[in-house]
Design a protein around this motif. Structure first.
Motif: not given
Length: 103
Positions: A67-77
């Motif tokens: 979940s942390l990786g998914k959040y960081m990916l969405r935030f980076a995008n």
């Protein structure tokens, strides 16, 4: 230095403070880099150092599974969108202009 007593004493206190700040910046910064490198070698997260990073990914995985990786990916995008970049620059320039105007 100055004939104004307030400016004179400000300078007298500022000089050793600047040297101490420089010394602390050098010593603490190097120590924190070493601690961070140990964290990386131990494969621990950067925000939650009590958790280890999962290194059992397949080569076919392009997105993070947790979940942390998914959040960081969405935030980076989100941050890489053109209008967000422009908004960040405008807000920064607004803060800079406000500080320059008040000085």
């Amino acid at each position: 230095i100055s004939s104004v007593p307030a400016v004179y004493w400000l300078c007298q206190y500022a000089i050793p403070t600047l040297f101490l700040d420089f010394f602390f910046q050098i010593t603490f910064f190097i120590a924190l880099i070493v601690i961070d490198e140990r964290r990386i070698i131990d494969k621990r997260r950067d925000c939650l150092v009590c958790m280890r990073a999962d290194t059992s990914y397949n080569e076919n995985d392009t997105e993070a599974e947790d979940s942390l990786g998914k959040y960081m990916l969405r935030f980076a995008n989100f941050l890489m969108k053109t209008w967000v970049k422009a908004l960040v620059i405008v807000v920064f320039l607004g803060f800079l202009g406000g500080m320059a105007y008040s000085a």
